[in-house]
Design a protein around this motif. Structure first.
Motif, PDB file in Angstrom:
ATOM      1  N   GLY A   1     -10.109  -6.397  -8.505  1.00  0.00           N
ATOM      2  CA  GLY A   1     -10.166  -5.835  -7.343  1.00  0.00           C
ATOM      3  C   GLY A   1     -11.579  -7.042  -6.368  1.00  0.00           C
ATOM      4  O   GLY A   1     -11.929  -6.869  -5.512  1.00  0.00           O
ATOM      5  N   LEU A   2     -10.738  -8.605  -6.322  1.00  0.00           N
ATOM      6  CA  LEU A   2     -11.253  -9.502  -5.118  1.00  0.00           C
ATOM      7  C   LEU A   2      -9.876 -10.344  -5.062  1.00  0.00           C
ATOM      8  O   LEU A   2      -8.154  -9.629  -4.943  1.00  0.00           O
ATOM      9  CB  LEU A   2     -11.462 -10.455  -5.946  1.00  0.00           C
ATOM     10  N   SER A   3     -10.236  -9.496  -3.114  1.00  0.00           N
ATOM     11  CA  SER A   3      -8.343 -10.286  -1.804  1.00  0.00           C
ATOM     12  C   SER A   3      -9.082 -11.702  -1.573  1.00  0.00           C
ATOM     13  O   SER A   3      -9.449 -12.487  -1.271  1.00  0.00           O
ATOM     14  CB  SER A   3      -9.131  -9.329  -0.588  1.00  0.00           C
TER      15      SER A   3
ATOM     16  N   ARG B   1      -2.105 -11.091   1.317  1.00  0.00           N
ATOM     17  CA  ARG B   1      -3.280 -11.273   0.241  1.00  0.00           C
ATOM     18  C   ARG B   1      -2.712  -9.999  -0.678  1.00  0.00           C
ATOM     19  O   ARG B   1      -1.609  -9.584  -0.466  1.00  0.00           O
ATOM     20  CB  ARG B   1      -5.044 -10.841   1.265  1.00  0.00           C
ATOM     21  N   THR B   2      -2.913 -10.484  -2.397  1.00  0.00           N
ATOM     22  CA  THR B   2      -3.240 -10.378  -3.430  1.00  0.00           C
ATOM     23  C   THR B   2      -4.261  -9.236  -3.931  1.00  0.00           C
ATOM     24  O   THR B   2      -5.665 -10.075  -3.575  1.00  0.00           O
ATOM     25  CB  THR B   2      -2.264 -10.538  -4.146  1.00  0.00           C
ATOM     26  N   GLU B   3      -4.522  -7.849  -4.738  1.00  0.00           N
ATOM     27  CA  GLU B   3      -5.287  -7.828  -5.684  1.00  0.00           C
ATOM     28  C   GLU B   3      -5.674  -8.435  -6.318  1.00  0.00           C
ATOM     29  O   GLU B   3      -4.140  -7.975  -6.825  1.00  0.00           O
ATOM     30  CB  GLU B   3      -5.530  -6.126  -5.514  1.00  0.00           C
ATOM     31  N   TRP B   4      -6.858  -8.743  -7.057  1.00  0.00           N
ATOM     32  CA  TRP B   4      -6.477  -9.168  -8.729  1.00  0.00           C
ATOM     33  C   TRP B   4      -8.062  -8.890  -9.235  1.00  0.00           C
ATOM     34  O   TRP B   4      -9.095  -9.598  -8.498  1.00  0.00           O
ATOM     35  CB  TRP B   4      -7.045 -10.588  -9.555  1.00  0.00           C
TER      36      TRP B   4
END
Length: 253
Positions: A98-100, A93-96
């Motif tokens: 504040g969303l995973s 997963r990646t953070e964008w």
């Protein structure tokens, strides 16, 4: 076959694309779609090249971008599905903001959106430049199974009849003071659909018996007319050949 029937997706414009024989356009769009589908989803720039090719076809066919954009909204349910994939996907997963987000889900969403949009736009361009009757003629010339072309022919001929039946049933329902608009009133709509199905079934049986009595053997006469000249096949091949070139360059790059 279906002479005099028009469909709302056809644009009657004088253009080189409109003048091409229907079978060459169908073959070109089919090959284009196959190449788009088999392109790896990570080859991002290739999809941009495909979009530019469709933009060139739209310009040659004099099909407005706004017209295409409005009718491309038919794919919205699939776009909504694609938006959900990054949140529901598994794996890294990646953070964008504040969303995973799932990386595999992001790739899946892009895959659905890019390939779905290109396929819808290619189909819309085919429909905009080819009448329904010519589409059926083109499929027949490409030796599509007769059962499919016959079903399409009868559907084209009787679609307006069914639409008129549905309109009359709705007017009769309104004349009796009943206009269902809410979910709990869906029974009236379901009853109307059932009645319309029975009418269509009975009409189809009567038409079939009438055709058999007149010598129908299960196959309509083949579409008459001149076959597409070689020059038209070469012109239509420009789209799939250019698409294959972009796909090959992306694979080698």
């Amino acid at each position: 076959m279906g002479a005099g029937h028009a469909h709302p997706l056809h644009l009657d414009r004088p253009s080189p694309v409109h003048r091409l024989a229907p079978e060459v356009k169908i073959a070109a769009v089919l090959l284009f779609t196959i190449i788009v589908v088999v392109t790896p989803r990570t080859e991002f720039w290739a999809f941009g090249g495909y979009a530019l090719l469709l933009a060139g076809v739209a310009a040659a066919a004099r099909v407005p971008a706004l017209w295409l954009g409005k009718r491309a909204t038919i794919e919205l349910p699939f776009v909504l599905l694609a938006v959900a994939l990054p949140f529901a996907g598994h794996g890294p997963r990646t953070e964008w903001l504040g969303l995973s987000l799932s990386i595999d889900g992001l790739h899946g969403a892009w895959n659905i959106f890019a390939k779905g949009t290109l396929g819808v736009l290619a189909s819309l361009l085919l429909a905009a430049t080819t009448t329904m009757r010519d589409l059926i003629v083109g499929l027949d010339r490409l030796h599509c199974p007769a059962v499919f072309t016959q079903i399409a022919t009868f559907m084209l001929r009787y679609l307006d009849v069914l639409a008129d039946d549905a309109r009359r049933m709705r007017i009769a329902r309104l004349a009796r003071g009943y206009d269902p608009r809410f979910l709990w009133q869906v029974k009236a709509f379901a009853v109307s659909v059932g009645a319309l199905f029975l009418r269509a079934y009975e009409r189809g049986e009567r038409v079939y018996l009438a055709m058999v009595s007149r010598g129908y053997t299960g196959r309509l006469p083949r579409a008459q007319g001149e076959r597409a000249p070689a020059g038209q096949w070469v012109a239509a091949a420009a789209l799939p050949v250019a698409t294959a070139g972009i796909a090959l360059a992306a694979a080698l790059g």
